[in-house]
Design a protein around this motif. Structure first.
Motif, PDB file in Angstrom:
ATOM      1  N   LYS A 233     -63.440  40.062 -60.243  1.00 16.52           N
ATOM      2  CA  LYS A 233     -62.522  40.795 -59.373  1.00 16.52           C
ATOM      3  C   LYS A 233     -62.913  42.269 -59.352  1.00 16.52           C
ATOM      4  N   HIS A 234     -63.274  42.762 -60.519  1.00 15.03           N
ATOM      5  CA  HIS A 234     -63.592  44.168 -60.691  1.00 15.03           C
ATOM      6  C   HIS A 234     -64.918  44.534 -60.047  1.00 15.03           C
ATOM      7  N   ALA A 235     -65.857  43.601 -60.098  1.00 15.18           N
ATOM      8  CA  ALA A 235     -67.210  43.933 -59.645  1.00 15.18           C
ATOM      9  C   ALA A 235     -67.506  43.404 -58.245  1.00 15.18           C
ATOM     10  N   TRP A 236     -67.003  42.216 -57.911  1.00 10.14           N
ATOM     11  CA  TRP A 236     -67.375  41.576 -56.649  1.00 10.14           C
ATOM     12  C   TRP A 236     -66.218  41.454 -55.684  1.00 10.14           C
ATOM     13  N   GLY A 237     -65.004  41.751 -56.138  1.00 11.10           N
ATOM     14  CA  GLY A 237     -63.883  41.748 -55.210  1.00 11.10           C
ATOM     15  C   GLY A 237     -63.072  40.478 -55.171  1.00 11.10           C
ATOM     16  N   SER A 238     -63.510  39.409 -55.854  1.00  8.55           N
ATOM     17  CA  SER A 238     -62.638  38.241 -55.935  1.00  8.55           C
ATOM     18  C   SER A 238     -62.932  37.511 -57.226  1.00  8.55           C
ATOM     19  N   TYR A 239     -61.878  36.967 -57.820  1.00  9.44           N
ATOM     20  CA  TYR A 239     -62.076  36.456 -59.175  1.00  9.44           C
ATOM     21  C   TYR A 239     -62.710  35.083 -59.208  1.00  9.44           C
ATOM     22  N   LEU A 298     -74.707  34.435 -57.924  1.00  3.56           N
ATOM     23  CA  LEU A 298     -74.300  35.780 -58.331  1.00  3.56           C
ATOM     24  C   LEU A 298     -74.701  36.072 -59.764  1.00  3.56           C
TER      25      LEU A 298
ATOM     26  N   LEU B 126     -72.609  32.276 -50.248  1.00  9.35           N
ATOM     27  CA  LEU B 126     -73.472  33.107 -51.084  1.00  9.35           C
ATOM     28  C   LEU B 126     -74.916  33.133 -50.595  1.00  9.35           C
ATOM     29  N   THR B 266     -54.485  33.714 -52.251  1.00 13.40           N
ATOM     30  CA  THR B 266     -55.612  34.572 -51.887  1.00 13.40           C
ATOM     31  C   THR B 266     -56.372  34.012 -50.693  1.00 13.40           C
ATOM     32  N   ASP B 272     -61.686  38.874 -47.557  1.00 18.38           N
ATOM     33  CA  ASP B 272     -62.778  39.359 -48.387  1.00 18.38           C
ATOM     34  C   ASP B 272     -64.002  39.462 -47.480  1.00 18.38           C
ATOM     35  N   TYR B 343     -65.629  47.575 -52.778  1.00 17.88           N
ATOM     36  CA  TYR B 343     -66.559  47.335 -53.876  1.00 17.88           C
ATOM     37  C   TYR B 343     -67.982  47.611 -53.427  1.00 17.88           C
ATOM     38  N   GLU B 466     -68.030  45.502 -50.071  1.00 18.82           N
ATOM     39  CA  GLU B 466     -67.150  44.348 -50.063  1.00 18.82           C
ATOM     40  C   GLU B 466     -65.742  44.895 -49.918  1.00 18.82           C
ATOM     41  N   SER B 468     -61.778  43.941 -49.743  1.00 18.18           N
ATOM     42  CA  SER B 468     -60.905  42.801 -49.960  1.00 18.18           C
ATOM     43  C   SER B 468     -59.460  43.216 -50.116  1.00 18.18           C
ATOM     44  N   ASP B 470     -56.063  41.275 -51.540  1.00 21.73           N
ATOM     45  CA  ASP B 470     -55.774  40.063 -52.274  1.00 21.73           C
ATOM     46  C   ASP B 470     -54.323  40.038 -52.729  1.00 21.73           C
ATOM     47  N   GLY B 472     -52.781  37.600 -53.777  1.00 22.08           N
ATOM     48  CA  GLY B 472     -52.593  36.649 -54.874  1.00 22.08           C
ATOM     49  C   GLY B 472     -52.896  37.251 -56.241  1.00 22.08           C
TER      50      GLY B 472
END
Lengths: 302, 556
Positions: A233-239, A298, B126, B266, B272, B343, B466, B468, B470, B472
């Motif tokens: 979440k912190h680095a890529w924007g979604s957990y 990733l 991805l 989410t 995102d 991000y 990025e 986003s 969210d 959620g």
């Protein structure tokens, strides 16, 4: 110049010696400790059953040698951390040397025997020690081949410059270390069931396997789903992004969930759980190594 | 299976159906089919997916058998369900079905299969479509796309699977919770003396005559000092602590549901996006009234090396033309405004999207130089006096040809190539050609009427952001917290119970104890040591029995 590679270099033969001692113990003096522990109830003083009658106690020496090897590896890990910090200009102050193949192999050769030593305090099985020390030796031996694991200390890439590297990776590795111990016990059980071993002994082996897996399970799950999720979440924007590594980790965790439910909720105790434990470990290996051969995701940092 | 047999007595047909509908057959066939499918997906060059999806007779037979097997399996289940509904009502059947372990195993197995496929087949989310096209070839690509294999976890079947799993998990959690409640409410009862001696942890303290009461009092104090709740029933001391820990695992299962719910929130409400921006760009954020300007970005190397140390982008948030926030973001350090987070995702030169290439054009007929043309990818230029329009179709920084598809293996200039389409003024296609900067001679090999040589290349630098939102996230963090806390509680606290009874005839105090996973060895030994000090000590005084002996078996 003495640096981390030197300590890993001498830790490798040390692990090999422990491996040999465990082997001697199994060949020359099979099951003595195990039997003595099993037949006499544990007395008030725990030290009482550490008294040994064999003239040359290989099991004792194997354990001491393993401890010594772990100490060597610890020094290596600390030095490696300092080297990596210097190379990375200390952009962040807390991290682990687990960013290269060399780093991860040496780290495993440290943390897996450590997990074994923790479990060993309660369940002593030379066969499991044999597997653990042998594995550590092989890992250090592979790490010594520059073509597979270059020793150069590469500075941290931007994606890894986070203290979550320590939390996430450490939890995953601790989980995997205990799974490795659990697998060792399960494999030993599956191997020895035909050899007319007392059922009591098999039961204890099964318990060791269960205990190790039950410790590994929360570590692996929290490290992967919770801490991995927070870092993602912190680095890529979604957990959660269904990255191959994430998915494989989840599958492995679910496999261990099935194992735990089979044992706790459905009361399986026999070989079926041992096979389940071994199979789940196979998935862990897939999530760790196998996945890197199929697709880049990733989690490819090389 | 101890379920009552429903329906007519079996004949040969019934035996065949029973064979194909049995869990074992389903399992074996499924494993075989899955293994084949996974193998063919993993090595597209050796075993094309079509081999396993349509082609050979034995794979067809296997799929047919598999479908038949699953069909009979499901039919048997349905028949059993109908029978149960008739016998015990719909509620019972539903409850049984949703809490069924079989269902859980089937769901997890399917999920594992889905997961394995997704780890082998690169996902759209991805990867670039062209990479997948190159990997599988156009035909297999289409098949796989129809099956939804490139978007596995946003397919209807993935949602159905996760939904069913959530239902299963909720039902099991409810069932477990009821069991936990009755466990929690069940009072601790005294045990018979023989039963105490058979417990996981037992001890027997020999006593001096008349000391039983005092010893029991000591035991009571020792237990209270260790935070046990002690009560006396029928002359026995019943002590216990941490009874509530039983609920930790229920709440842990609940936390998994919370996390699944957060994922759903989410996916349905949030967004995102990955966007490529150049210096000075101004862009609107979806669903918000503010816009964002990209002021500057740069890549920093470790001093004296070529190793990237960090990527940094400076953004300014504008609301109604006013600057409201300005700040820097870097990898692992996002920037947030009104719940929207930015991000740092990538940085580099945008060769494929915005390369600018200078071409030298030669007329083949007489070898005359028509001059240099500087064009951006996607744009066209005309050759003056020739009546020719050239479209600069695509630029690949690292050209590769796989399965007949040209694509770029990398984003760096390793084997740059430009695709050109040459039309006359009426729009009729004359020819298409690839111009390679490292292999200019290839232009001389082909017999086109014009030759194109790359003489210069530039590409603008971009920052990959990025973006986003969210909704959620709070739910996810709640789930995470619950998960960690409950696993921790489960690891640290295990319901412990201790019974203390005096055996008047033998003049001894009997103690029995148990805990979940037998996890009170140390405490039990500590307690016994403390009590043993006061019991009749030397073995010589009681030759028959050992004076004080604590016995613990590791038990799980």
């Amino acid at each position: 110049m003495i640096d981390s590679t030197f300590f890993f270099f001498i830790a490798a033969p040390a692990y090999f010696l422990s491996f040999l001692f465990y082997l001697f113990k199994i060949v020359f003096d099979p099951e003595a400790t195990e039997r003595s522990r099993e037949s006499s109830p544990q007395a008030l003083s725990i030290t009482a059953n550490r008294v040994r009658s064999a003239p040359l106690d290989w099991g004792h020496w194997a354990l001491q040698m393993t401890r010594f090897s772990v100490v060597l590896a610890t020094v290596g890990i600390i030095l490696r951390t300092i080297q990596l910090g210097n190379a990375s200009d200390w952009v962040i102050s807390v991290f682990l040397p687990v960013t290269t193949t060399y780093g991860i192999l040496t780290f495993f050769a440290w943390i897996i025997p450590l997990a074994y030593l923790i479990m060993e305090r309660r369940y002593r099985f030379e066969g499991v020690g044999l597997w653990i020390t042998g594995l550590s030796f092989v890992m250090l031996a592979i790490a010594a081949i520059p073509e597979i694991a270059p020793r150069a200390v590469a500075p941290l890439v931007p994606a890894l410059q986070s203290y979550w590297l320590v939390i996430h990776v450490l939890f995953m590795l601790v989980g995997m270390a205990f799974f490795t111990v659990g697998f060792g016990a399960s494999a030993l059980l599956l191997w020895r069931r035909h050899r007319g071993v007392e059922p009591q002994l098999l039961k204890k082996l099964e318990q060791l396997s269960y205990r190790a897996n039950a410790i590994g399970f929360p570590f692996y799950g929290i490290g992967g789903i919770v801490f991995g999720g927070i870092w993602a979440k912190h680095a890529w924007g979604s957990y959660w992004q269904w990255d191959p590594k994430e998915t494989a980790m989840l599958i492995a965790w679910l496999a261990y969930a099935v194992y735990l439910h089979a044992r706790v909720s459905w009361g399986w105790r026999d070989l079926k759980v041992a096979w389940l434990s071994a199979g789940a470990y196979g998935v862990v290996l897939y999530a760790w190594i196998g996945i890197n051969y199929f697709v880049a995701g990733l989690h490819s940092f090389a | 299976m101890s379920l009552p047999q429903a329906g007519p007595p079996r004949g040969d047909m019934g035996d065949i159906l029973a064979f194909f509908g049995s869990g074992r057959t389903v399992l074996v066939l499924s494993v075989l089919a899955s293994a084949g499918l996974l193998l063919s997906l993993a090595e597209p060059r050796l075993l094309s997916p079509v081999v396993f999806l349509a082609g050979l007779w034995y794979t067809r037979l296997l799929w047919l058998l598999l479908a038949f097997s699953w069909g009979t399996f499901a039919l048997r289940g349905l028949r059993r369900a109908a029978f149960n509904t008739a016998q015990r009502g719909l509620r019972w059947t539903l409850l049984r079905a949703t809490t069924s372990i079989r269902l859980a195993i089937v769901l997890i197995a399917l999920f594992v299969l889905l997961g394995l496929i997704s780890t082998i087949v690169p996902q759209f989310s991805l990867n670039r479509q062209v990479d997948l096209l190159a990997r599988y070839g156009p035909e297999n690509f289409r098949t796989l796309r129809r099956l939804g294999f490139f978007t596995l976890f946003s397919n209807w079947y993935a949602y159905a699977l996760v939904g069913l799993f959530a239902v299963n998990l909720s039902a099991c959690t409810c069932k477990r919770l009821r069991a936990s409640l009755s466990y929690f409410n069940a009072p601790m009862r005294p045990k018979r003396l023989e039963a105490l001696g058979r417990m996981a942890h037992t001890a027997r303290l020999a006593l001096y005559t008349g000391e039983a009461e005092a010893m029991r009092e000591r035991a009571r104090r020792a237990l209270r000092a260790r935070h046990y709740r002690v009560q006396e029933v029928e002359g026995q001391l019943l002590a216990e602590k941490w009874r509530w820990e039983r609920f930790a695992i229920d709440l842990f299962h609940l936390s998994l549901l919370v996390v699944i719910g957060a994922l759903l929130v989410t996916n349905t409400l949030g967004y995102d996006l990955l966007q490529v921006h150049y210096k000075g760009d101004l862009f609107q954020v979806p669903g918000r009234s503010f816009s964002v300007r990209v002021d500057d970005f740069r890549s920093e190397n470790y001093p004296g090396t070529e190793q990237v140390m960090d990527w940094k982008t400076h953004l300014t948030v504008l609301q109604d033309g006013r600057e409201v926030k300005s700040g820097s973001l870097e990898v692992n350090q996002p920037l947030s405004y009104q719940g929207v987070s930015f991000y740092q995702s990538a940085m580099g030169e945008d060769w494929q999207g915005a390369a600018q290439v200078t071409f030298r054009v030669i007329r083949t007929r007489d070898g005359s130089d028509l001059g240099e043309f500087k064009v951006k990818v996607g744009q066209s230029f005309s050759l003056p006096g020739e009546g020719i329009i050239v479209k600069f179709n695509a630029f690949l920084p690292d050209f590769a040809l796989v399965n007949g598809i040209a694509y770029s293996k990398d984003q760096y200039l390793l084997n740059p190539a430009a695709s050109l389409e040459v039309d006359n003024q009426e729009g009729k296609r004359l020819f298409r050609t690839w111009s390679f900067s490292q292999l200019p001679r290839l232009q001389q090999v082909v017999s086109n009427s014009y030759r194109f040589y790359i003489t210069g290349m530039t590409a603008p630098e971009f920052t990959g952001l990025e973006i986003s939102w969210d909704p959620g996230m709070p739910v996810a963090y709640l789930g995470f917290t619950l998960m960690v806390a409950m696993l921790l509680l489960n690891l640290l606290f295990k319901h412990r119970q201790i019974w203390v009874a005096s055996d008047e005839t033998a003049g001894a105090l009997l103690i029995g104890a148990k805990a979940r996973k037998g996890d009170l060895e140390d405490e039990f030994e500590g307690l016994m040591k403390r009590l043993a000090v006061h019991s009749r000590a030397a073995p010589s005084q009681t030759p028959a029995a050992q004076p004080s002996e604590a016995h613990s078996q590791p038990q799980i």
